[in-house]
Design an enzyme around this catalytic site. Sequence first.
Site, PDB file in Angstrom:
ATOM      1  N   PHE A 119       7.363   3.119   5.645  1.00 27.78           N
ATOM      2  CA  PHE A 119       7.168   1.808   5.009  1.00 27.78           C
ATOM      3  C   PHE A 119       5.974   1.983   4.082  1.00 27.78           C
ATOM      4  O   PHE A 119       4.923   2.467   4.523  1.00 27.78           O
ATOM      5  CB  PHE A 119       6.818   0.715   6.019  1.00 27.78           C
ATOM      6  CG  PHE A 119       6.270  -0.536   5.359  1.00 27.78           C
ATOM      7  CD1 PHE A 119       7.102  -1.582   5.021  1.00 27.78           C
ATOM      8  CD2 PHE A 119       4.913  -0.640   5.044  1.00 27.78           C
ATOM      9  CE1 PHE A 119       6.593  -2.723   4.386  1.00 27.78           C
ATOM     10  CE2 PHE A 119       4.406  -1.770   4.404  1.00 27.78           C
ATOM     11  CZ  PHE A 119       5.252  -2.813   4.080  1.00 27.78           C
ATOM     12  N   GLU A 120       6.137   1.588   2.852  1.00 28.72           N
ATOM     13  CA  GLU A 120       5.017   1.715   1.916  1.00 28.72           C
ATOM     14  C   GLU A 120       5.297   0.768   0.761  1.00 28.72           C
ATOM     15  O   GLU A 120       6.404   0.760   0.228  1.00 28.72           O
ATOM     16  CB  GLU A 120       4.962   3.165   1.427  1.00 28.72           C
ATOM     17  CG  GLU A 120       3.803   3.514   0.515  1.00 28.72           C
ATOM     18  CD  GLU A 120       3.775   5.014   0.207  1.00 28.72           C
ATOM     19  OE1 GLU A 120       2.905   5.715   0.731  1.00 28.72           O
ATOM     20  OE2 GLU A 120       4.647   5.491  -0.550  1.00 28.72           O
ATOM     21  N   ILE A 121       4.303  -0.045   0.402  1.00 26.48           N
ATOM     22  CA  ILE A 121       4.399  -0.824  -0.834  1.00 26.48           C
ATOM     23  C   ILE A 121       3.192  -0.415  -1.668  1.00 26.48           C
ATOM     24  O   ILE A 121       2.065  -0.419  -1.160  1.00 26.48           O
ATOM     25  CB  ILE A 121       4.375  -2.352  -0.589  1.00 26.48           C
ATOM     26  CG1 ILE A 121       5.488  -2.758   0.381  1.00 26.48           C
ATOM     27  CG2 ILE A 121       4.542  -3.108  -1.909  1.00 26.48           C
ATOM     28  CD1 ILE A 121       5.567  -4.266   0.663  1.00 26.48           C
TER      29      ILE A 121
END
Length: 417
Positions: A299-301
């Site tokens: 998960f990465e923004i």
Amino acid sequence: MAFFSRRWYWLLVQILVAVYTIASVGYLIYRPRNPWNAPHEEEGESIVGRISRKQPNYYVTGPRDNPKQLTIHLPAPGNTTTRVNAGFVVLVRNSELSGMLGSMYDVESRFNRKYNYPWLFLNNEPFTEEFKQRTSQATNAKTYYGFVDSSMWSYPPWINQSFAAESREMMAELPYGDSESYRHMCRFQSGFFWRHPLLLELGWEYYWRVEPDVRYFCELDYDPFVYMKENGKQYAFTISFIENIDTVPSLWNAVRRFAKESASKGKDHFKLKAKDSLHRFVTDARAEEYNACHFWTNFEIARVDLWHTDAYKEFFDYLDMDGGFFYERWGDAPVHSIFASLYLRKDEVHYFHDIGYQHSTYQHCPESEELQSRCYCDPVNTLDYTDPMSCLNQYMYALDEDSPGTDETVGDLLVAA
Ligand SMILES: *[C@@H]1O[C@H](CO)[C@@H](O)[C@H](O)[C@H]1NC(C)=O
Ligand SMILES: *[C@@H]1O[C@H](CO)[C@@H](O)[C@H](O)[C@H]1NC(C)=O
């Protein structure tokens, strides 16, 4: 006697019939509605949205015994007037279709059906028609399918492939230790997805990385891209984790050599005051060793242009030349996390505590009271502040730590170490 008892008997039967009839009619009128069958009251409103409580204005998080708790104020829900040029990016194989549909189901139902951000799927083999058809049916948003060619997924010429093969055998005991494709994947996620031609063509300012077979537990009623942009955030995570240090034994030395060699060429890439950075998330006070903490990048923004900075491009090229993506098993998570912790200001990194998430057997389920009614998970199973595999305490510590009286930059620390 018999006459009376028969009369009483009839009266009793009549009373019972009357009570039963009244009760039945009452039940039919006032019966509890089964929410799963009830018609939607408003167009576009989901059943899930009806059950859960409304989004709070803020939430609080922090280690249980820590007086310094982090308060995050949330934007108004359902505000779609401001948009960011952004979308989901996924590296996925055709064989992972069902896991992909599962991930999409969660992302779409918890968030994206309200916002319709596009999906970009990347693969080092051509996508099948079935994959394209099924994934495009899983969203109302646009979907794009890109091919990852050998310029981004192969051995660079300086890598000794027999030595790489020997190293894989030596590391066979470690998770993915003997996997060749895992190494190409980590190198791609570190150095290439952000300059894939299709992503550049889309011109995204931010991306949200999604993987097959992950779960998203919580309703998200505001736009995290807008939140990040308006609050000057460059990088965001939801799980922080401790890496098996045996997969990256020489990574920190390479990071320090990179800092030294660029400083000797007059290029200081890490000019930030150490106390303004998150360096303590990944290292000790003197930057001597890597503590194996990293943000989970599945998960990465983040901002796409964070990776387009000279600092990161040179950092990646240096690590790539060093060979550790193949001779060891450097993950993109330590690579991204070390860079973000040394390069960004504390306030440019965001912890999405409100995004409940599961990857493999580990999950983050918000413990904050304000959020629990919005999440389909049990906070007893969260790894946040109690599980030894979590680095969230280290992150909270790094946020607070301000080394009073020192003006050293991150670069100074790395060069001196
Ligand atoms: C919607 O978001 C924009 C940008 O954050 C803001 O300027 C505007 O006031 C918001 N509108 C509402 C109704 O909250
Ligand atoms: C490549 O690695 C193999 C195995 O470790 C070694 O025998 C060989 O000398 C190396 N080749 C070069 C050119 O360094």
